[in-house]
Design a protein around this motif. Structure first.
Motif, mmCIF file in Angstrom:
data_model
loop_
_atom_site.group_PDB
_atom_site.id
_atom_site.type_symbol
_atom_site.label_atom_id
_atom_site.label_comp_id
_atom_site.label_asym_id
_atom_site.label_seq_id
_atom_site.Cartn_x
_atom_site.Cartn_y
_atom_site.Cartn_z
ATOM 1 N N SER A 272 1.017 -1.162 0.053
ATOM 2 C CA SER A 272 0.088 -0.236 -0.159
ATOM 3 C C SER A 272 0.997 1.404 0.139
ATOM 4 O O SER A 272 0.610 2.260 -0.760
ATOM 5 N N PHE A 273 1.885 1.094 0.782
ATOM 6 C CA PHE A 273 2.790 2.253 0.717
ATOM 7 C C PHE A 273 3.375 2.519 -0.461
ATOM 8 O O PHE A 273 3.594 3.737 -1.138
ATOM 9 N N THR A 274 3.902 1.396 -1.211
ATOM 10 C CA THR A 274 4.396 1.501 -2.666
ATOM 11 C C THR A 274 3.419 2.112 -3.721
ATOM 12 O O THR A 274 3.990 3.071 -4.482
ATOM 13 N N TYR A 275 2.238 1.750 -3.677
ATOM 14 C CA TYR A 275 1.459 2.446 -4.809
ATOM 15 C C TYR A 275 0.806 3.589 -4.749
ATOM 16 O O TYR A 275 0.672 4.346 -5.368
ATOM 17 N N ALA A 276 0.799 3.849 -3.058
ATOM 18 C CA ALA A 276 0.340 5.285 -2.903
ATOM 19 C C ALA A 276 1.456 6.372 -3.192
ATOM 20 O O ALA A 276 1.246 7.361 -3.774
ATOM 21 N N THR A 277 2.637 6.010 -2.834
ATOM 22 C CA THR A 277 3.888 6.630 -2.996
ATOM 23 C C THR A 277 4.077 6.992 -4.767
ATOM 24 O O THR A 277 4.213 8.145 -5.250
ATOM 25 N N ILE A 278 3.815 5.873 -5.576
ATOM 26 C CA ILE A 278 3.930 5.938 -7.149
ATOM 27 C C ILE A 278 2.706 7.058 -7.353
ATOM 28 O O ILE A 278 2.868 7.792 -8.246
ATOM 29 N N GLY A 279 1.656 6.917 -6.969
ATOM 30 C CA GLY A 279 0.568 7.725 -7.198
ATOM 31 C C GLY A 279 0.840 9.115 -7.155
ATOM 32 O O GLY A 279 0.922 10.194 -7.756
ATOM 33 N N LEU A 280 1.534 9.268 -5.759
ATOM 34 C CA LEU A 280 1.915 10.718 -5.273
ATOM 35 C C LEU A 280 2.926 11.495 -6.454
ATOM 36 O O LEU A 280 2.995 12.333 -6.701
ATOM 37 N N GLY A 281 4.064 10.528 -6.509
ATOM 38 C CA GLY A 281 5.204 10.887 -7.395
ATOM 39 C C GLY A 281 4.583 11.160 -8.775
ATOM 40 O O GLY A 281 5.196 12.165 -9.455
ATOM 41 N N LEU A 282 3.919 10.196 -9.454
ATOM 42 C CA LEU A 282 3.322 10.520 -10.765
ATOM 43 C C LEU A 282 2.597 11.887 -10.964
ATOM 44 O O LEU A 282 2.868 12.566 -11.785
ATOM 45 N N GLY A 283 1.690 12.187 -10.008
ATOM 46 C CA GLY A 283 1.077 13.356 -9.851
ATOM 47 C C GLY A 283 1.840 14.348 -9.918
ATOM 48 O O GLY A 283 1.853 15.544 -10.491
ATOM 49 N N LEU A 284 3.033 14.461 -8.929
ATOM 50 C CA LEU A 284 3.870 15.662 -8.855
ATOM 51 C C LEU A 284 4.616 15.778 -10.043
ATOM 52 O O LEU A 284 4.886 16.943 -10.530
ATOM 53 N N ALA A 285 5.088 14.522 -10.836
ATOM 54 C CA ALA A 285 5.824 14.791 -12.044
ATOM 55 C C ALA A 285 4.996 15.328 -13.290
ATOM 56 O O ALA A 285 5.539 16.198 -13.853
ATOM 57 N N LYS A 286 3.785 14.879 -13.075
ATOM 58 C CA LYS A 286 2.970 15.554 -14.248
ATOM 59 C C LYS A 286 2.558 16.899 -13.995
ATOM 60 O O LYS A 286 2.569 17.856 -14.889
ATOM 61 N N THR A 287 2.528 17.502 -12.984
ATOM 62 C CA THR A 287 2.387 18.930 -12.411
ATOM 63 C C THR A 287 3.479 19.694 -13.007
ATOM 64 O O THR A 287 3.381 20.614 -13.480
ATOM 65 N N ILE A 288 4.678 19.338 -12.665
ATOM 66 C CA ILE A 288 6.032 20.046 -13.064
ATOM 67 C C ILE A 288 6.055 19.938 -14.621
ATOM 68 O O ILE A 288 6.353 21.023 -15.231
ATOM 69 N N GLU A 289 5.572 18.846 -15.209
ATOM 70 C CA GLU A 289 5.714 18.610 -16.662
ATOM 71 C C GLU A 289 4.722 19.835 -17.267
ATOM 72 O O GLU A 289 5.044 20.407 -18.303
ATOM 73 N N ASN A 290 3.444 19.805 -16.819
ATOM 74 C CA ASN A 290 2.468 20.761 -17.503
ATOM 75 C C ASN A 290 2.954 22.375 -17.091
ATOM 76 O O ASN A 290 2.513 22.956 -17.931
ATOM 77 N N GLY A 291 3.798 22.403 -16.021
ATOM 78 C CA GLY A 291 4.064 23.825 -15.711
ATOM 79 C C GLY A 291 3.096 24.862 -15.068
ATOM 80 O O GLY A 291 3.202 25.888 -14.723
ATOM 81 N N THR A 292 1.948 24.245 -14.938
ATOM 82 C CA THR A 292 0.773 24.978 -14.464
ATOM 83 C C THR A 292 0.091 24.206 -13.207
ATOM 84 O O THR A 292 0.153 22.882 -13.296
ATOM 85 N N ILE A 293 -0.692 24.578 -12.413
ATOM 86 C CA ILE A 293 -1.443 23.982 -11.437
ATOM 87 C C ILE A 293 -2.787 23.902 -11.970
ATOM 88 O O ILE A 293 -3.409 25.171 -12.219
ATOM 89 N N LYS A 294 -3.441 22.925 -12.641
ATOM 90 C CA LYS A 294 -5.092 22.721 -12.936
ATOM 91 C C LYS A 294 -5.900 22.942 -11.814
ATOM 92 O O LYS A 294 -5.480 22.886 -10.709
#
Length: 463
Positions: free
Chosen positions: A192-214
């Motif tokens: 549960s820690f692993t998949y929750a952390t992956i979800g967190l990381g992917l969200g963070l990475a995607k936000t940085i990649e978009n360059g804006t906060i939707k």
């Protein structure tokens, strides 16, 4: 007094036992924290960014912090109910139902038991839905990776995966003491820690990649105000599903050594666990919303907001599946044990219920003890959860119904009542009024979320 003296001699002779004659408990603050985290962080975390999206940038984080606060208060009240109010006996309450029986009597114990088992049953259905979605997501992620993001990677096959999960659970239901295997909860915690952390990381990475906060202040716009209200209710139900761990709190407290008093250790554990969980949940929920805005998928890891790195999404979904395979058993075995006990008490002379047949299993030294009632009951149980999951495969709405169903009665009402009995709080004093108004407010929220989630399930089913 003589009796008391004899008793103390007995205790002196057997220093290796706790005051209730059980093996000495060894748990400390950190094992307590680990158990709580295992109990809290489950598949509810995946729905959080969807919930934040329904509530918007103000409502979402505020709702999560409020639920964290309510969970903490509830856990605080309940941690006082581990030892009975009768100071002479100081008997321990090992489970939530024991505490209700000691403090509030038989009638409310029935209510508590009914809701608790209903919740375990519902969670089994939710796990079946989630597993099927994850298995399908793995297949689709590979397909998109190989064929390109516009490929017609069908949404079909969910039913097949549900049946597959059901078949696997029927087999696991017959492994004796499967749910007692200590490694099971360790694996569950890591997963549960692993998949929750992956979800967190992917969200963070995607936000940085978009360059804006939707996202927006008001959240996802709906065609009519009524629909928006129902959506908000479902989102609240989902958050209510993700937080509370009252049902297992006393079992966790029962593993702690004293001195210091178990309730002291538990309260520290509660503070740390709620803070860590809230930090984690806010991260997952808010980064998911920041990354996708109003298009945030109902389930963060299967909604195909992320296509790459496809192997990471496969891995996260595989972790969820492993976690839920074990989690389903941890919940269901409680129902199986209860059914075995009830049936044995009800039909003491029936061979169908009580007789065990030795069956040789090839490749296993000991013969397997087969019991016909278990075969029938457990198979029927798994079949019914699978059938209901096939009928209502709506992840967010089902979680909302479950979260809201037990939120007020089991997380708020019973702990408040027990605390009042335990502390001898008389009606209409200041403390009593405060606790009752807290309970009333939670009742309104819980009912709102429940009605909205049921509306969502019904609408989707009829639509």
């Amino acid at each position: 007094m003589a009796h008391h003296g004899a008793h103390s001699l007995e205790l002196a002779a057997a220093p290796e036992l706790d005051d209730d004659g059980h093996a000495p408990r060894t748990g400390n603050l950190w094992t307590c924290f680990a158990h709580i985290i295992t109990a809290v962080i489950g598949c509810g975390v995946l729905a959080l960014s969807w919930s934040v999206a329904q509530l918007g940038w103000v409502g979402g984080p505020v709702a999560m912090v409020c639920f964290a606060f309510v969970t903490y208060i509830s856990a605080l009240l309940l941690s006082h109910c581990y030892r009975s109010p009768d100071l002479e006996k100081r008997q321990r309450n090992y489970t939530y139902m024991d505490a209700v029986r000691t403090h509030l009597g038989e009638k409310r114990t029935w209510l508590c038991g009914f809701l608790q088992y209903l919740n375990l049953y519902g969670t089994s259905i939710a796990y079946t839905i989630t597993t099927a979605t994850c298995l399908r997501a793995i297949k689709r992620a590979n397909c998109y990776h190989n064929e390109g993001h516009d490929a017609p990677c069908g949404a079909h096959g969910e039913h097949f995966y549900m049946l597959l999960f059901g078949a696997a659970q029927v087999v696991l239901s017959f492994i004796p003491n499967f749910h007692n295997m200590a490694w099971l909860s360790v694996v569950a915690a890591i997963m549960s820690f692993t998949y929750a952390t992956i979800g967190l990381g992917l969200g963070l990475a995607k936000t940085i990649e978009n360059g804006t906060i939707k996202g927006s202040i008001a959240g996802v716009p709906m065609s009519t105000p009524a629909q928006k209200v129902w959506r908000v209710a479902q989102a609240i139900g989902d958050i209510a599903f993700a937080y509370p761990y009252t049902l297992v709190l006393l079992e966790i407290q029962d593993t702690l050594k004293s001195p210091p008093p178990e309730s002291k250790t538990m309260q520290k554990g509660n503070v740390i666990a709620v803070l860590v969980t809230t930090f984690f949940y806010l991260g997952v929920g808010c980064f998911g919303y920041a990354a996708f805005g109003n298009a945030a998928p109902g389930n963060l890891l299967t909604g195909f907001g992320f296509y790459e790195p496809y192997w990471l999404i496969d891995f996260a979904n595989a972790c969820i599946v492993l976690h839920l395979l074990g989690g389903y058993q941890m919940f269901s075995q409680q129902i199986f044990t209860f059914a075995d006990r009830c049936l044995a008490a009800r039909f003491p002379d029936s061979a169908f219920v009580n007789r065990f047949y030795a069956v040789r299993v090839p490749g296993v030294a000991a013969s397997y003890k087969l019991n016909l009632q278990r075969v029938c009951f457990r198979t029927a149980y798994v079949a019914s959860t699978t059938g209901l999951a096939l009928l209502f495969p709506y992840f967010n709405e089902v979680l909302g119904v479950l979260g809201a169903l037990i939120f007020w009665p089991l997380v708020i009402y019973l702990p408040v009542e027990m605390y009042c009995v335990q502390r001898g709080i008389t009606p209409w004093t200041r403390g009593w009024v405060a606790l009752q108004s807290f309970s009333a407010a939670c009742f309104v929220v819980g009912t709102f979320a429940f009605v909205g989630s049921v509306e969502g399930v019904v609408r989707k089913r009829l639509g």
